[in-house]
Design a protein around this motif. Structure first.
Motif, PDB file in Angstrom:
ATOM      1  N   SER A  58       0.923  -1.034  -0.089  1.00 35.44           N
ATOM      2  CA  SER A  58      -0.019   0.021   0.106  1.00 35.44           C
ATOM      3  C   SER A  58       0.868   1.261   0.040  1.00 35.44           C
ATOM      4  O   SER A  58       1.451   1.531   0.840  1.00 35.44           O
ATOM      5  CB  SER A  58      -0.796   0.120   1.174  1.00 35.44           C
ATOM      6  OG  SER A  58      -1.445   1.138   1.496  1.00 35.44           O
ATOM      7  N   LYS A  60       0.142   4.147  -0.022  1.00 34.55           N
ATOM      8  CA  LYS A  60      -0.247   5.534   0.748  1.00 34.55           C
ATOM      9  C   LYS A  60       0.551   5.250   2.239  1.00 34.55           C
ATOM     10  O   LYS A  60       0.837   6.595   2.945  1.00 34.55           O
ATOM     11  CB  LYS A  60      -1.698   5.774   0.839  1.00 34.55           C
ATOM     12  CG  LYS A  60      -2.299   4.744   1.492  1.00 34.55           C
ATOM     13  CD  LYS A  60      -3.966   5.263   1.611  1.00 34.55           C
ATOM     14  CE  LYS A  60      -4.738   4.293   2.953  1.00 34.55           C
ATOM     15  NZ  LYS A  60      -5.040   3.165   2.403  1.00 34.55           N
ATOM     16  N   ARG A 149     -14.603  -3.337  -5.984  1.00 33.51           N
ATOM     17  CA  ARG A 149     -14.728  -3.333  -4.810  1.00 33.51           C
ATOM     18  C   ARG A 149     -15.667  -3.609  -4.001  1.00 33.51           C
ATOM     19  O   ARG A 149     -16.590  -2.550  -3.953  1.00 33.51           O
ATOM     20  CB  ARG A 149     -13.794  -2.002  -4.344  1.00 33.51           C
ATOM     21  CG  ARG A 149     -13.649  -1.945  -2.682  1.00 33.51           C
ATOM     22  CD  ARG A 149     -12.473  -0.821  -2.481  1.00 33.51           C
ATOM     23  NE  ARG A 149     -12.404  -0.551  -1.008  1.00 33.51           N
ATOM     24  CZ  ARG A 149     -11.754   0.244  -0.293  1.00 33.51           C
ATOM     25  NH1 ARG A 149     -10.922   0.914  -1.082  1.00 33.51           N
ATOM     26  NH2 ARG A 149     -11.744   0.495   0.793  1.00 33.51           N
ATOM     27  N   SER A 202      -8.242  -0.647   8.796  1.00 32.35           N
ATOM     28  CA  SER A 202      -6.779  -0.731   8.910  1.00 32.35           C
ATOM     29  C   SER A 202      -6.611  -0.924  10.489  1.00 32.35           C
ATOM     30  O   SER A 202      -7.388  -0.784  11.138  1.00 32.35           O
ATOM     31  CB  SER A 202      -6.006   0.795   8.635  1.00 32.35           C
ATOM     32  OG  SER A 202      -5.106   0.611   8.469  1.00 32.35           O
ATOM     33  N   GLN A 203      -5.201  -1.449  10.755  1.00 36.49           N
ATOM     34  CA  GLN A 203      -4.855  -1.423  12.136  1.00 36.49           C
ATOM     35  C   GLN A 203      -5.936  -2.566  12.951  1.00 36.49           C
ATOM     36  O   GLN A 203      -6.267  -2.305  13.966  1.00 36.49           O
ATOM     37  CB  GLN A 203      -4.842  -0.085  12.992  1.00 36.49           C
ATOM     38  CG  GLN A 203      -4.322  -0.440  14.457  1.00 36.49           C
ATOM     39  CD  GLN A 203      -3.006  -1.101  14.677  1.00 36.49           C
ATOM     40  OE1 GLN A 203      -2.196  -1.379  13.510  1.00 36.49           O
ATOM     41  NE2 GLN A 203      -2.669  -1.433  15.608  1.00 36.49           N
ATOM     42  N   GLY A 239      -4.637  -4.064   6.051  1.00 42.01           N
ATOM     43  CA  GLY A 239      -5.267  -3.813   7.430  1.00 42.01           C
ATOM     44  C   GLY A 239      -4.760  -4.389   8.454  1.00 42.01           C
ATOM     45  O   GLY A 239      -5.163  -4.272   9.444  1.00 42.01           O
ATOM     46  N   TYR A 371       2.028   5.852   7.450  1.00 41.36           N
ATOM     47  CA  TYR A 371       1.183   6.723   7.814  1.00 41.36           C
ATOM     48  C   TYR A 371       1.947   7.998   8.650  1.00 41.36           C
ATOM     49  O   TYR A 371       1.383   8.778   9.340  1.00 41.36           O
ATOM     50  CB  TYR A 371      -0.171   6.702   8.208  1.00 41.36           C
ATOM     51  CG  TYR A 371      -0.692   5.335   7.319  1.00 41.36           C
ATOM     52  CD1 TYR A 371      -1.295   5.754   6.390  1.00 41.36           C
ATOM     53  CD2 TYR A 371      -0.410   4.130   8.021  1.00 41.36           C
ATOM     54  CE1 TYR A 371      -1.613   4.691   5.492  1.00 41.36           C
ATOM     55  CE2 TYR A 371      -1.189   3.122   7.119  1.00 41.36           C
ATOM     56  CZ  TYR A 371      -1.783   3.160   6.044  1.00 41.36           C
ATOM     57  OH  TYR A 371      -2.243   2.463   5.145  1.00 41.36           O
TER      58      TYR A 371
HETATM   59  C1  LIG Z   1      -4.694   2.096   2.980  1.00 43.39           C
HETATM   60  C2  LIG Z   1      -4.994   0.791   2.327  1.00 43.39           C
HETATM   61  C3  LIG Z   1      -4.499  -0.290   2.201  1.00 43.39           C
HETATM   62  C4  LIG Z   1      -3.434  -0.450   3.422  1.00 43.39           C
HETATM   63  O1  LIG Z   1      -3.961  -0.419   4.643  1.00 43.39           O
HETATM   64  P1  LIG Z   1      -3.070  -1.097   5.852  1.00 43.39           P
HETATM   65  O2  LIG Z   1      -3.783  -0.922   6.993  1.00 43.39           O
HETATM   66  O3  LIG Z   1      -1.841  -0.099   5.964  1.00 43.39           O
HETATM   67  O4  LIG Z   1      -2.583  -2.350   5.627  1.00 43.39           O
HETATM   68  C5  LIG Z   1      -4.811  -1.458   1.469  1.00 43.39           C
HETATM   69  N1  LIG Z   1      -5.683  -1.304   0.548  1.00 43.39           N
HETATM   70  C6  LIG Z   1      -6.489  -0.185   0.457  1.00 43.39           C
HETATM   71  C7  LIG Z   1      -7.391  -0.092  -0.505  1.00 43.39           C
HETATM   72  C8  LIG Z   1      -6.315   0.692   1.115  1.00 43.39           C
HETATM   73  O5  LIG Z   1      -6.882   2.149   1.008  1.00 43.39           O
END
Ligand SMILES: *Cc1c(COP(=O)(O)O)cnc(C)c1O
Length: 418
Positions: A58, A60, A149, A202-203, A239, A371
């Motif tokens: 990911s 971001k 999705r 996430s988390q 996540g 992040y």
């Molecule tokens: C943010 C995100 C992730 C990564 O999430 P993590 O909790 O950092 O593993 C994966 N897929 C999508 C679509 C996301 O928006």
């Protein structure tokens, strides 16, 4: 496990003392351990051995091209959410056929760029997006591979800001409305249906929400098959959580074996989009104490990093462990670790037991690899911090500290106000 540890009361990143880097580069700075990133990636990847899979990091969570290049060298792909992230992923050497593109607001320009780069697939999040992708593909003479999705409506037990798989969230398409979208996609000339995707939050610190989501995806896949559509990929998103404080998330091998138990014999290739679990504990933020201040109710340790550098505490009330770069004796204190920004929400730790930090001391905020920098801003006109990557005894600047010129780059004073 990570490679930040104390030797003779001094914090090291792999074999380099953190203090020497801070002295050379200045503060605040993000410090990453290459060995930790690689270790985490390999553990995650190896856990899925025996199952056809693709790991799309990911972007971001940490978008630095040196980090992305490390992932590319390990055979990883990328999960992107913007044209900018696509640019970074390609610049870093990630193969386009390992890039999946999520996000609710892909613009026609973003879509065109991704089509021309020939990415693996778009995870589409609305009917309008699907039609737009088809239109852009027709215009550019490409074919678009897509997954829908799905929003599986699952309770992931995490912070409300990072829950994404609930019906009330903006992400994905409600699972009950999925089949008509696949029907629609089937009729579009420039779209090839490749899979189903989801990302529930996430988390996450439990396995069961992932398994619930996987079961829902597989059930949906059977229905889609009956429509005469063959699917190649199931994308389970990211996540998986990490330990910031006292959380005990499942480790990747438990996560993977629970998934394998269900999907181990499936014909699909499983896509995973981990971010935090790879880089979260592979990075720290180092700041220097500028002042200490005592009010009738509180002690404040004021450091040169603020919410613009690390926004997670302000945004999610999240916990980052506060550690000294050099351990000293002396009784611990209870204090707020705050930044210089003119906002009450500018704190990095609240009412925390910490060493008796003094003016000039160096402080580490742990678990800041995900992040952290990727969410940093220039608020209060603060140049964003430097980023450093350590590998063994070596270290290198992977992003220079921004300069004052960087702050005003692109700005102009128009003649008509002059
Ligand atoms: C943010 C995100 C992730 C990564 O999430 P993590 O909790 O950092 O593993 C994966 N897929 C999508 C679509 C996301 O928006």
């Amino acid at each position: 496990m990570h490679f930040f540890s104390y030797k003779n009361d001094e914090l090291f990143c792999e074999e380099v003392p953190a203090e020497s880097i801070a002295e050379q580069v200045g503060t605040p700075l993000y410090l990453y351990s290459w060995a930790t990133i690689v270790r985490h990636f390999r553990i995650f990847k190896d856990a899925f051995n025996g199952l056809k899979h693709l790991i799309c990091f990911s972007v971001k969570s940490n978008s630095n091209i040196a980090i992305l290049n490390t992932i590319a060298s390990e055979g990883g792909g990328a999960d992107i959410v913007s044209g900018g992230e696509l640019y970074r992923a390609l610049r870093a050497g990630i193969s386009p056929d390992k890039i999946v593109y999520s996000g609710v607001g892909k613009t026609p320009d973003d879509i065109e760029m991704a089509l021309k780069s020939n990415i693996l697939m778009f995870n589409i999040e609305s009917e309008q997006e699907l039609k737009t992708i088809n239109d852009v593909a027709e215009k550019t003479g490409n074919r678009a591979r897509i997954a829908v999705r799905i929003n599986p409506d699952i309770e992931p037990n995490t912070h409300p800001y990072i829950v994404t798989g609930f019906n009330e969230n903006k992400f994905g398409i409600q699972i009950d409305n999925a089949l008509p979208i696949y029907e629609l996609a089937k009729g579009l000339k420039y779209v090839d249906i490749k899979g189903i995707s989801c990302h529930i939050g996430s988390q996450l610190t439990e396995i069961s929400p992932f398994i619930d989501a996987l079961l829902k995806l597989r059930e949906l896949a059977q229905k889609i098959k009956k429509m005469g559509i063959s699917l190649e990929f199931l994308d389970l998103g990211g996540g998986l959580g990490i330990t910031y404080d006292t959380e005990s998330p499942p480790d990747p091998s438990e996560y993977a074996s629970a998934i394998k138990k269900i999907a181990g014999k499936d014909e699909f290739t499983l896509i995973l989009e981990p971010g935090r679990v790879i880089v979260g504990n592979a990075g720290i933020l180092i700041a220097r104490v500028i002042y200490t201040k005592i009010t009738p109710n509180k002690k404040f340790i004021i450091v040169d990093a603020g919410m613009n550098d690390l926004i997670r505490p302000s945004l999610y009330n999240s916990y980052h462990s506060v550690m000294p770069i050099k351990k000293t004796s002396g009784e611990t204190i209870v204090a707020d670790l705050v930044g210089p920004i003119c906002e009450t929400g500018d704190f990095l730790a609240k009412d925390r037991v910490m060493p008796p930090f003094k003016q000039g001391d160096l402080v580490a905020l742990m678990s800041a690899g995900a992040y952290g920098f990727s969410m940093a801003s220039n608020y209060n006109s603060r140049p964003r911090p430097a980023e450093i990557l350590v590998k063994g005894k070596e270290f290198s600047l992977i992003r220079s500290r921004e300069t004052l010129d960087d702050l005003v780059r692109g700005e102009e004073i128009p003649e008509f106000i002059d």
